[in-house]
Design an enzyme around this catalytic site. Structure first.
Site, PDB file in Angstrom:
ATOM      1  N   TRP A 199       3.289   6.658   3.082  1.00 40.36           N
ATOM      2  CA  TRP A 199       3.397   5.964   4.379  1.00 40.36           C
ATOM      3  C   TRP A 199       4.840   6.011   4.891  1.00 40.36           C
ATOM      4  O   TRP A 199       5.099   6.362   6.056  1.00 40.36           O
ATOM      5  CB  TRP A 199       2.950   4.514   4.161  1.00 40.36           C
ATOM      6  CG  TRP A 199       2.790   3.681   5.385  1.00 40.36           C
ATOM      7  CD1 TRP A 199       2.720   4.113   6.682  1.00 40.36           C
ATOM      8  CD2 TRP A 199       2.651   2.260   5.428  1.00 40.36           C
ATOM      9  NE1 TRP A 199       2.549   3.047   7.520  1.00 40.36           N
ATOM     10  CE2 TRP A 199       2.514   1.904   6.774  1.00 40.36           C
ATOM     11  CE3 TRP A 199       2.634   1.265   4.450  1.00 40.36           C
ATOM     12  CZ2 TRP A 199       2.360   0.571   7.174  1.00 40.36           C
ATOM     13  CZ3 TRP A 199       2.479  -0.047   4.844  1.00 40.36           C
ATOM     14  CH2 TRP A 199       2.342  -0.394   6.185  1.00 40.36           C
ATOM     15  N   HIS A 211      11.784   9.449  -6.828  1.00 43.85           N
ATOM     16  CA  HIS A 211      11.310   8.248  -7.531  1.00 43.85           C
ATOM     17  C   HIS A 211      12.350   7.786  -8.552  1.00 43.85           C
ATOM     18  O   HIS A 211      12.087   6.877  -9.336  1.00 43.85           O
ATOM     19  CB  HIS A 211      10.014   8.548  -8.286  1.00 43.85           C
ATOM     20  CG  HIS A 211       8.808   8.741  -7.411  1.00 43.85           C
ATOM     21  ND1 HIS A 211       8.406   7.816  -6.469  1.00 43.85           N
ATOM     22  CD2 HIS A 211       7.908   9.754  -7.353  1.00 43.85           C
ATOM     23  CE1 HIS A 211       7.302   8.261  -5.869  1.00 43.85           C
ATOM     24  NE2 HIS A 211       6.984   9.423  -6.377  1.00 43.85           N
ATOM     25  N   GLY A 270       3.941   2.941  -1.627  1.00 42.12           N
ATOM     26  CA  GLY A 270       3.825   3.259  -0.205  1.00 42.12           C
ATOM     27  C   GLY A 270       4.675   4.455   0.195  1.00 42.12           C
ATOM     28  O   GLY A 270       5.024   4.628   1.376  1.00 42.12           O
TER      29      GLY A 270
HETATM   30  P1  PAP Z   1       3.200   8.102  -4.655  1.00 39.50           P
HETATM   31  O1  PAP Z   1       4.263   7.140  -5.087  1.00 39.50           O
HETATM   32  O2  PAP Z   1       2.485   8.727  -5.802  1.00 39.50           O
HETATM   33  O3  PAP Z   1       3.679   9.108  -3.660  1.00 39.50           O
HETATM   34  P2  PAP Z   1       2.208   6.204  -2.773  1.00 39.50           P
HETATM   35  O4  PAP Z   1       2.068   6.835  -1.452  1.00 39.50           O
HETATM   36  O5  PAP Z   1       3.362   5.320  -2.992  1.00 39.50           O
HETATM   37  O6  PAP Z   1       2.068   7.281  -3.919  1.00 39.50           O
HETATM   38  O7  PAP Z   1       0.954   5.299  -3.094  1.00 39.50           O
HETATM   39  C1  PAP Z   1      -0.241   5.368  -2.448  1.00 39.50           C
HETATM   40  C2  PAP Z   1      -0.562   3.961  -2.025  1.00 39.50           C
HETATM   41  O8  PAP Z   1      -0.123   3.785  -0.682  1.00 39.50           O
HETATM   42  C3  PAP Z   1      -2.044   3.742  -2.046  1.00 39.50           C
HETATM   43  O9  PAP Z   1      -2.240   2.350  -2.262  1.00 39.50           O
HETATM   44  P3  PAP Z   1      -3.617   1.762  -2.858  1.00 39.50           P
HETATM   45  O10 PAP Z   1      -3.923   2.540  -4.086  1.00 39.50           O
HETATM   46  O11 PAP Z   1      -3.328   0.324  -3.139  1.00 39.50           O
HETATM   47  O12 PAP Z   1      -4.634   1.935  -1.785  1.00 39.50           O
HETATM   48  C4  PAP Z   1      -2.399   4.186  -0.647  1.00 39.50           C
HETATM   49  O13 PAP Z   1      -3.663   3.750  -0.216  1.00 39.50           O
HETATM   50  C5  PAP Z   1      -1.277   3.551   0.142  1.00 39.50           C
HETATM   51  N1  PAP Z   1      -1.072   4.204   1.441  1.00 39.50           N
HETATM   52  C6  PAP Z   1      -1.051   5.521   1.729  1.00 39.50           C
HETATM   53  N2  PAP Z   1      -0.853   5.717   3.028  1.00 39.50           N
HETATM   54  C7  PAP Z   1      -0.758   4.500   3.606  1.00 39.50           C
HETATM   55  C8  PAP Z   1      -0.572   4.059   4.958  1.00 39.50           C
HETATM   56  N3  PAP Z   1      -0.443   4.901   5.952  1.00 39.50           N
HETATM   57  N4  PAP Z   1      -0.513   2.728   5.164  1.00 39.50           N
HETATM   58  C9  PAP Z   1      -0.649   1.842   4.151  1.00 39.50           C
HETATM   59  N5  PAP Z   1      -0.831   2.200   2.865  1.00 39.50           N
HETATM   60  C10 PAP Z   1      -0.892   3.515   2.587  1.00 39.50           C
END
Ligand code: PAP
Length: 348
Positions: free
Chosen positions: A89, A159, A86
Site C-alpha cells: 500500500w 525490510h 502495509g
Molecule cells: P510485504 O511486507 O510482504 O510486502 P505487505 O504489503 O506489508 O507485505 O502486507 C500485506 C498486507 O497489507 C495484507 O494485510 P492482511 O493480511 O491483514 O490483509 C494486505 O491485505 C494489506 N494491504 C495490501 N494492500 C493494501 C491496501 N491498498 N490498503 C490496505 N491494506 C493493504
C-alpha cells in the site's frame, strides 16, 4: 486434487527460489554464517541471527551485498517496513505522490486502448515491481545491480532493521518513510502469507508453533518489536529524515497522512491540487485495497520470485486478529508489547 498438487508444487518452488546452496554464497557470507546463532524457521530450514535480527542464509548474502555496495543519494526516498505492515500500500501511495505531475489516467476501469492520456503505471504493474526492495530484488544475487534507469528521486524499499541499513543510507540525507502495524495483525497477516509460500509440513503447521517463534522474535526480520523501536527512536531524533507511520492511522486518516507524506518527501500538494482537482482523493482511491486488489495485474500476475500478486491483498483491515487469537495469545503478545513499547509511549 490436481489443483492441490500444483499448489504444493508451486509452494516448493517458491521456497527453493529464496534459498541458496552454500556454494552460491560468497566466502565472506559463508564465514559469517558459521559464527551466527541459528534456529529452524517457519519453513523448517535454518535461519540466522545477524546484527540482532533473523534472516535466511541467502538473504544475509543480499544484506551484505547492499551493505557493502549500495550508495545512497541525498535525494533517495526509502520505504521501510517490517513484513506485512502495509508495504504494498505504502509503495503504491508514495509512487503515486511522486508521479502525479505526469497526469496519468488513474481510473482503474480504464480501457487502455481508448484513452489519449497514458494509463497510470499502477494499473498494469504491482507496486513491488514499481518500487523494488534493496536486499531482495536488487542486491539478492549481485553486488552491482543496474540502477541507471531510476529517475531522481529514486524510490526504493527495504525490510532491513535500522542497525543493518547500509552505512551510506545512514550517512546520507535521504528520506525514510517507515510504516508499522499492530503486532497481532502482523502475525495474522504473516501466518496467512507464509502458508501460501511454504510446502505442507504437517508438524509445523500449527499457529501455536509459529506464534511461539514470533513472540520470541524468531521470524523473518524479527524481533518485530526491536525493528519498530529502532526506527521509532531514530524518527524522534531526526524527524526530518525519518517519518514514522502506523497502518492504523493510514486507514483512519488517509487524507491527512497523504498530505503529510507529500510534504515530508518534498512533493507538497498545492492548494489547487487539494481543493479543485482532488488529486489527494484520486490517489487514495487508486491505491485503496479494493481498487488495487481488483486490477487484473493483481488478480492474475506474479512477481519474478514466483509469488502471486494476489498474495499481497488478503483482507486489508485493522483488527483481523480478533478472528484468530485466543485469550492466551492476546495476553502473551500484549505483555511483550507493553514491556517493549510501554516506556516509549508507543501504542497500536
Ligand atoms: P510485504 O511486507 O510482504 O510486502 P505487505 O504489503 O506489508 O507485505 O502486507 C500485506 C498486507 O497489507 C495484507 O494485510 P492482511 O493480511 O491483514 O490483509 C494486505 O491485505 C494489506 N494491504 C495490501 N494492500 C493494501 C491496501 N491498498 N490498503 C490496505 N491494506 C493493504
Amino acid at each position: 486434487m490436481a489443483a492441490e498438487k500444483s499448489e504444493a508444487a508451486n509452494a516448493v518452488s517458491l521456497v527453493q527460489h529464496f534459498f541458496k546452496q552454500d556454494e552460491e554464497l560468497s566466502q565472506e557470507c559463508q564465514n559469517l554464517i558459521t559464527t551466527l546463532p541459528t534456529e529452524s524457521d517457519w519453513f523448517s530450514v535454518q535461519i540466522y541471527q545477524y546484527q540482532g535480527f533473523w534472516h535466511m542464509k541467502s538473504l544475509i548474502q543480499g544484506i551484505l551485498n547492499c551493505q557493502n555496495h549500495f550508495q545512497a543519494h541525498d535525494s533517495d526516498i526509502l520505504i521501510v517496513t517490517p513484513l506485512k505492515c502495509g508495504t504494498t500500500w505504502l509503495k503504491a501511495l508514495v509512487f503515486s505522490i511522486l508521479n502525479r505531475k505526469n497526469a496519468y489516467n488513474m481510473n482503474p476501469n480504464l480501457d487502455p486502448t481508448r484513452t489519449s492520456i497514458e494509463p497510470h503505471p499502477l494499473l498494469s504493474a504491482n507496486p513491488h515491481v514499481l518500487v523494488p526492495n534493496l536486499e531482495f530484488d536488487l542486491y539478492f544475487n549481485t553486488t552491482n545491480p543496474d540502477l541507471s534507469s531510476f529517475q531522481s528521486p529514486r524510490l526504493l524499499s527495504s525490510h532491513l532493521p535500522y542497525v543493518s541499513l547500509p552505512e551510506s543510507v545512514k550517512q546520507s540525507r535521504c528520506k525514510i518513510v517507515y510504516l508499522c502495524r499492530n503486532p497481532k495483525d502482523v502475525f495474522v497477516s504473516l501466518w496467512h502469507f507464509m502458508n501460501r509460500l511454504r510446502p505442507e509440513v504437517e508438524e509445523l503447521n500449527t499457529m501455536e508453533y509459529l506464534f511461539e517463534k514470533f513472540c520470541r522474535g524468531v521470524t523473518f526480520f524479527g524481533p518485530f518489536w526491536d525493528h519498530v523501536l529502532g526506527y521509532y527512536k531514530e524518527s524522534l531524533e531526526r524527524p526530518e529524515r525519518i517519518m514514522f507511520l502506523k497502518y492504523k492511522e493510514l486507514k483512519s486518516e488517509p487524507v491527512r497522512v497523504l498530505k503529510d507524506l507529500g510534504k515530508f518527501i518534498g512533493y507538497t500538494f498545492s492548494e489547487k491540487e487539494e481543493n479543485n482537482g482532488d488529486v489527494v482523493g484520486d490517489i487514495l482511491r487508486l491505491c485503496s485495497f479494493e481498487s488495487l486488489r481488483n486490477l487484473e495485474v493483481n488478480k492474475s500476475g506474479k512477481l519474478d520470485s514466483g509469488v502471486e500478486n494476489k498474495a499481497y491483498f488478503r483482507r486489508g483491515e485493522v483488527g483481523d486478529w480478533k478472528n484468530f487469537f485466543t485469550i492466551d495469545m492476546i495476553k502473551q503478545i500484549e505483555a511483550i508489547t507493553e514491556d517493549k513499547f510501554g516506556k516509549h509511549g508507543l501504542k497500536f
